[in-house]
Design an enzyme around this catalytic site. Structure first.
Site, PDB file in Angstrom:
ATOM      1  N   SER A 120       0.805  -1.222   0.000  1.00 53.93           N
ATOM      2  CA  SER A 120       0.000   0.000   0.000  1.00 53.93           C
ATOM      3  C   SER A 120       0.841   1.277   0.000  1.00 53.93           C
ATOM      4  O   SER A 120       0.502   2.233  -0.718  1.00 53.93           O
ATOM      5  CB  SER A 120      -0.958   0.000   1.191  1.00 53.93           C
ATOM      6  OG  SER A 120      -1.965  -0.967   1.023  1.00 53.93           O
ATOM      7  N   LYS A 144     -10.092  -4.605  10.841  1.00 50.15           N
ATOM      8  CA  LYS A 144     -11.276  -4.115  10.131  1.00 50.15           C
ATOM      9  C   LYS A 144     -12.514  -4.046  11.022  1.00 50.15           C
ATOM     10  O   LYS A 144     -13.334  -3.132  10.882  1.00 50.15           O
ATOM     11  CB  LYS A 144     -11.532  -4.978   8.894  1.00 50.15           C
ATOM     12  CG  LYS A 144     -10.410  -4.859   7.863  1.00 50.15           C
ATOM     13  CD  LYS A 144     -10.628  -5.769   6.664  1.00 50.15           C
ATOM     14  CE  LYS A 144      -9.448  -5.672   5.702  1.00 50.15           C
ATOM     15  NZ  LYS A 144      -9.622  -6.533   4.510  1.00 50.15           N
ATOM     16  N   ASN A 164     -12.203  -0.779   6.175  1.00 48.44           N
ATOM     17  CA  ASN A 164     -10.777  -0.811   5.827  1.00 48.44           C
ATOM     18  C   ASN A 164     -10.235   0.577   5.523  1.00 48.44           C
ATOM     19  O   ASN A 164      -9.067   0.717   5.166  1.00 48.44           O
ATOM     20  CB  ASN A 164     -10.528  -1.747   4.630  1.00 48.44           C
ATOM     21  CG  ASN A 164     -10.937  -1.129   3.316  1.00 48.44           C
ATOM     22  OD1 ASN A 164     -11.916  -0.372   3.244  1.00 48.44           O
ATOM     23  ND2 ASN A 164     -10.219  -1.441   2.255  1.00 48.44           N
ATOM     24  N   ASP A 173     -13.039  -2.635   0.095  1.00 53.15           N
ATOM     25  CA  ASP A 173     -12.703  -3.981  -0.372  1.00 53.15           C
ATOM     26  C   ASP A 173     -13.771  -4.522  -1.319  1.00 53.15           C
ATOM     27  O   ASP A 173     -13.458  -5.199  -2.298  1.00 53.15           O
ATOM     28  CB  ASP A 173     -12.552  -4.942   0.813  1.00 53.15           C
ATOM     29  CG  ASP A 173     -11.232  -4.783   1.543  1.00 53.15           C
ATOM     30  OD1 ASP A 173     -10.277  -4.254   0.941  1.00 53.15           O
ATOM     31  OD2 ASP A 173     -11.160  -5.187   2.722  1.00 53.15           O
ATOM     32  N   ALA A 212     -13.897 -17.300   6.360  1.00 59.02           N
ATOM     33  CA  ALA A 212     -15.133 -16.780   6.951  1.00 59.02           C
ATOM     34  C   ALA A 212     -14.914 -15.484   7.715  1.00 59.02           C
ATOM     35  O   ALA A 212     -15.713 -15.126   8.572  1.00 59.02           O
ATOM     36  CB  ALA A 212     -15.739 -17.833   7.883  1.00 59.02           C
ATOM     37  N   ALA A 249      -7.322 -13.552  -2.716  1.00 64.87           N
ATOM     38  CA  ALA A 249      -7.125 -12.204  -2.182  1.00 64.87           C
ATOM     39  C   ALA A 249      -5.689 -11.976  -1.730  1.00 64.87           C
ATOM     40  O   ALA A 249      -5.229 -10.836  -1.655  1.00 64.87           O
ATOM     41  CB  ALA A 249      -8.084 -11.954  -1.018  1.00 64.87           C
TER      42      ALA A 249
END
Length: 280
Positions: free
Chosen positions: A28, A76, A97, A111, A135, A221
């Site tokens: 990032s 998050k 996020n 996201d 999950a 992801a």
């Protein structure tokens, strides 16, 4: 949670960062630095290792020079609780996020849009039968994303199926049937498998074989390391990394940091995205 604003009139809010645990692998800072350079903005974007337990204190310690934060695992849900206002995707998923810092902390979930954009870019936006592996918070975002893209049935494969109860309820809100299976049980056929496990997660070979046998294309992801352990063993179809998701959710974050709205395009956005993609 309010952020101190005493210096707001004299000190520009130009500081940003990504927080998480772990965080050293994050791309990032490179993405955001490329974007701000392309936009001609003298903004600082750093990274910081912050645990779930230390999040509230760290957030409360920020001053008025801070414009916003990007949050990754395991923060998050903590960021969701810290938000005074939340966008619809955050409310749906229970995950934030992105925080825009001012008198009132505003929370966003970019996201979902990042997954939608990445799947569309990769030509994976037409799947009706979808499997989600995992999950957690990213799984919730993936469920909303594939529902927006027209998925008709979603299977969730989870190590602890009891953790997926919230995804079943979310599916009901989205009018998308969700079936939960233990990760080590044979999986049903899917056109697309979206893996939301943390980077570096390794699964037993027979579990991967079961997932891949009828899993279609893998959209993972994870992006560091790449190929992931799952992608290395995937035999059901092509494997696509999460770099596209990272890129496109970051574009929406930058819109928020600049305009306060994830849907307002950036100036010369195509050029900004090109600069960000080159930084990857």
């Amino acid at each position: 949670m309010p952020i101190p604003t005493a210096a707001a009139e004299t000190v520009p809010a130009s500081r940003l960062a990504v927080w998480g645990d772990p965080i050293a692998h994050s791309k990032s800072p490179a993405l955001h630095a490329a974007a701000y350079q392309a936009l001609g903005l003298d903004w600082e974007y750093t990274r910081r290792q912050v645990t779930a337990e230390s999040f509230a204190a760290a957030l409360g310690g920020l001053d008025a020079t801070w414009r916003g934060l990007s949050l990754t695992m395991p923060l998050k849900e903590e960021a969701f609780r810290a938000s005074a206002t939340r966008d619809p995707h955050a409310e749906l998923t229970g995950a934030v996020n992105t925080l825009l810092l001012s008198d009132r902390v505003a929370g966003f979930n970019t996201d979902v849009g990042g997954i939608v954009d990445a799947l569309t870019e990769a030509g994976l936006d037409g799947a009706r039968q979808v499997r989600i592996v995992g999950a957690g918070a990213t799984a919730a975002s993936a469920l909303v994303a594939v529902a927006e893209l027209g998925a008709g049935h979603v299977e969730v494969s989870a190590r602890r199926p009891e953790r997926a109860a919230g995804l079943v309820m979310l599916g009901e809100r989205l009018a998308v049937p969700v079936v939960v299976r233990p990760l080590d049980q044979p999986a049903a056929a899917a056109e697309l498998t979206v893996a939301t496990l943390p980077g570096g997660t390794e699964l037993a070979a027979d579990t991967v074989a079961s997932l891949a046998a009828a899993g279609g294309t893998l959209f993972d992801a994870a992006y560091a390391p790449w190929p992931s352990a799952l992608a290395t063993q995937w035999s059901g179809g092509p494997a696509v990394s999460g770099l596209g998701m990272l890129l496109h959710q970051a574009v929406r974050q930058i819109r928020i940091f600049l305009h306060g709205d994830p849907m307002v395009p950036l100036r010369d956005e195509e050029a900004v995205i090109a600069a960000m993609r080159a930084a990857l």
